[in-house]
Write a protein that holds these residues in place. Structure first.
Motif, short mmCIF file in Angstrom:
data_model
loop_
_atom_site.label_atom_id
_atom_site.label_comp_id
_atom_site.label_asym_id
_atom_site.label_seq_id
_atom_site.Cartn_x
_atom_site.Cartn_y
_atom_site.Cartn_z
N GLN A 242 6.59 -1.49 -3.98
CA GLN A 242 6.80 -2.88 -4.06
C GLN A 242 7.15 -3.23 -5.84
O GLN A 242 7.93 -3.95 -5.93
CB GLN A 242 5.68 -3.82 -3.45
N HIS A 243 6.33 -2.48 -6.46
CA HIS A 243 6.70 -3.11 -7.90
C HIS A 243 7.06 -1.91 -8.94
O HIS A 243 7.06 -2.42 -10.18
CB HIS A 243 5.06 -3.40 -8.45
N TRP A 244 7.36 -0.87 -8.53
CA TRP A 244 7.60 0.10 -9.36
C TRP A 244 8.89 -0.05 -10.47
O TRP A 244 8.88 0.28 -11.40
CB TRP A 244 8.09 1.43 -8.66
N ARG A 245 9.73 -0.99 -9.87
CA ARG A 245 10.96 -1.17 -10.68
C ARG A 245 10.58 -2.31 -11.95
O ARG A 245 11.09 -2.52 -12.73
CB ARG A 245 12.07 -1.92 -9.88
N SER A 246 9.59 -3.01 -11.56
CA SER A 246 9.35 -4.32 -12.49
C SER A 246 8.46 -3.85 -13.51
O SER A 246 8.50 -4.64 -14.69
CB SER A 246 8.30 -5.28 -11.62
N VAL A 247 7.86 -2.69 -13.76
CA VAL A 247 7.09 -2.16 -14.79
C VAL A 247 7.90 -1.31 -15.80
O VAL A 247 7.44 -0.80 -16.80
CB VAL A 247 5.91 -1.56 -14.34
N ASN B 183 15.13 16.29 -10.54
CA ASN B 183 15.52 14.99 -10.85
C ASN B 183 14.18 13.96 -10.65
O ASN B 183 14.12 13.06 -11.13
CB ASN B 183 16.61 14.47 -9.68
N TRP B 184 13.34 14.45 -9.57
CA TRP B 184 12.28 13.30 -9.23
C TRP B 184 11.22 13.49 -10.38
O TRP B 184 10.63 12.63 -10.78
CB TRP B 184 11.67 13.85 -8.08
N HIS C 85 0.91 -1.15 0.07
CA HIS C 85 0.07 -0.05 -0.09
C HIS C 85 0.95 1.22 -0.07
O HIS C 85 0.20 2.38 -0.04
CB HIS C 85 -0.78 -0.04 1.42
N ARG C 86 2.24 1.17 0.09
CA ARG C 86 3.10 2.35 0.19
C ARG C 86 3.45 2.72 -1.25
O ARG C 86 3.46 1.76 -1.90
CB ARG C 86 4.27 2.00 0.94
N SER C 87 3.60 3.98 -1.34
CA SER C 87 4.06 4.30 -2.86
C SER C 87 5.61 4.71 -2.78
O SER C 87 6.19 4.71 -1.50
CB SER C 87 3.26 5.56 -2.98
N LEU C 88 6.10 4.71 -3.85
CA LEU C 88 7.61 5.15 -3.96
C LEU C 88 7.66 6.85 -3.43
O LEU C 88 8.76 6.87 -2.70
CB LEU C 88 8.08 5.17 -5.32
N GLY C 89 6.88 7.38 -3.66
CA GLY C 89 6.75 8.80 -3.08
C GLY C 89 6.96 8.98 -1.74
O GLY C 89 7.54 9.63 -1.03
N ASP C 90 6.04 8.00 -0.85
CA ASP C 90 5.91 8.03 0.31
C ASP C 90 7.37 7.59 1.04
O ASP C 90 7.73 8.10 2.27
CB ASP C 90 4.79 6.92 0.89
N GLU C 91 8.05 6.66 0.29
CA GLU C 91 9.27 6.18 0.92
C GLU C 91 10.26 7.20 0.72
O GLU C 91 11.12 7.47 1.69
CB GLU C 91 9.68 4.97 0.09
N LEU C 92 10.29 7.92 -0.34
CA LEU C 92 11.28 9.06 -0.36
C LEU C 92 11.19 9.92 0.66
O LEU C 92 11.99 10.54 1.04
CB LEU C 92 11.13 9.39 -1.96
N LYS C 93 9.88 10.46 0.92
CA LYS C 93 9.57 11.26 1.85
C LYS C 93 10.27 10.91 3.35
O LYS C 93 10.66 11.74 4.04
CB LYS C 93 8.01 11.57 1.93
N LEU C 94 10.00 9.75 3.61
CA LEU C 94 10.45 9.04 4.79
C LEU C 94 12.23 9.20 4.80
O LEU C 94 12.61 9.62 5.81
CB LEU C 94 9.79 7.58 4.88
N SER D 52 4.07 8.96 -14.38
CA SER D 52 3.27 8.90 -13.30
C SER D 52 3.77 9.53 -12.05
O SER D 52 4.98 9.73 -12.07
CB SER D 52 2.79 7.50 -12.67
N ASP D 53 3.08 10.14 -11.18
CA ASP D 53 3.49 10.75 -10.05
C ASP D 53 4.24 9.65 -9.06
O ASP D 53 3.79 8.58 -9.34
CB ASP D 53 2.47 11.46 -9.22
N LEU D 54 4.92 10.28 -8.52
CA LEU D 54 5.78 9.21 -7.65
C LEU D 54 4.79 8.65 -6.47
O LEU D 54 4.96 7.52 -5.91
CB LEU D 54 7.01 9.69 -6.73
N ASP D 55 4.03 9.44 -6.21
CA ASP D 55 2.94 9.28 -5.13
C ASP D 55 1.95 7.95 -5.84
O ASP D 55 1.20 7.49 -4.83
CB ASP D 55 2.11 10.27 -4.59
#
Length: 331
Positions: free
Chosen positions: A285-290, A267-268, A239-248, A277-280
């Protein structure tokens, strides 16, 4: 600054068969050392000698990779393979759009098909190339487009006396890029985008090269932190997005200087541009696979993308612009 590579081979640094085979094994949607399930069911006789069919596939794709301006025919492709195997593998690759596509000579033999009519909705690059491929297979194809031009999201404006792409602008990675194939076939010149260019801040002032390097270093460290958190997690958090993790990751560091922060945001934005797509909205979990990365230099098309689309459109027998589709019925 840039290099005019009109008419050169697809490979930027080299065009040897070794380089082509390496690219094919890395980026084509096939197993590296055997046949795919689709091939085993779609190619007659493939089960009898998978290695022979696999070798034939690699050699045919290599020929297409090195030169895209000639149709690959079964009777003149490979000297050391049986003609029936070449024909079977070539037919499969052709039907699935892996070779013999784009702006090719009109002398191509039509396949034996019943007269069937196909309507393609949209005259963007995908619609144009699909229509041309179907037309080459012997179908009666009609392309309808709501706009008064072809190209779709690729739109080139020349109102100021120079070609400016308002949609797709830069070809990111030339190795295996489908637009690179079409540009080569249309004899469109390419202009290489160099990395050694100045970077300007929002007020128009030039940023110091050290700030650019610092932004790249910080971005790399943040992405390393993302990867480390993913590896250490007991269970993937879908349920987490790449944008959430980068903010963390950013919250664990001192706040960067304003100019460095703006450059990092830029750069983002480039990463969002790559993924559309927006990073949010990108799954952590899957952003690299697409993302199937295309490597090689980046290029502008001199004259823009639209001339390539127009070149394809000229090959179509029934193209209808300013035609809005209001209903689709199958029958």
């Amino acid at each position: 600054r840039g290099d005019d590579i009109c008419g050169s081979l697809l490979m930027d640094e080299a065009s040897s068969s070794v380089d082509a085979e390496e690219y094919i094994q890395r980026f084509y949607p096939f197993p590296h050392d055997t046949l795919s399930p689709e091939e085993l069911t779609g190619i007659p006789g493939a089960l009898s000698d998978q290695q022979l069919y696999f070798d034939t596939r690699v050699e045919l794709l290599t020929k297409w990779f090195v030169s895209h301006n000639e149709i690959i025919e079964a009777n003149s492709s490979l000297e050391d393979k049986p003609i029936d195997i070449i024909t079977a593998v070539l037919s499969f690759l052709e039907r699935h759009g892996h070779l013999n596509y784009g702006i090719l000579p009109a002398s191509r033999a039509k396949q034996s098909l019943q007269k069937s009519r196909v309507v393609v909705v949209g005259a963007g690059f995908a619609g144009l190339v699909a229509a041309l491929q179907l037309q080459s297979f012997g179908f009666e194809v009609t392309v309808v487009e709501a706009r008064d031009r072809v190209g779709g999201r690729c739109h080139t404006d020349t109102s100021m006396g120079h070609a400016v792409d308002l949609g797709s602008m830069v070809m990111l990675g030339s190795h295996g890029h489908p637009v690179r194939v079409l540009a080569k076939q249309a004899l469109v010149k390419l202009y290489q985008v160099r990395d050694d260019v100045p970077v300007f801040d929002c007020d128009g002032s030039a940023l110091e090269p050290a700030t650019d390097l610092a932004a790249e270093k910080l971005q790399s460290e943040l992405m390393d932190g993302v990867s480390a958190d993913q590896r250490s997690a007991a269970q993937p958090n879908s349920h987490r997005s790449l944008g959430d993790e980068l903010k963390l990751q950013m919250s664990r560091r001192p706040s960067p200087a304003p100019a460095l922060r703006r450059l990092l945001e830029w750069n983002w934005a480039n990463l969002e541009y790559d993924y559309g797509s927006d990073l949010d909205s990108l799954s952590l979990q899957h952003w690299r696979s697409v993302h199937r990365e295309l490597y090689g230099h980046r290029y502008f098309l001199l004259g823009g993308h639209q001339p390539v689309a127009k070149e394809i459109a000229q090959k179509l027998t029934d193209l209808r612009l300013s035609t809005v589709v209001t209903r689709v019925e199958y029958g």
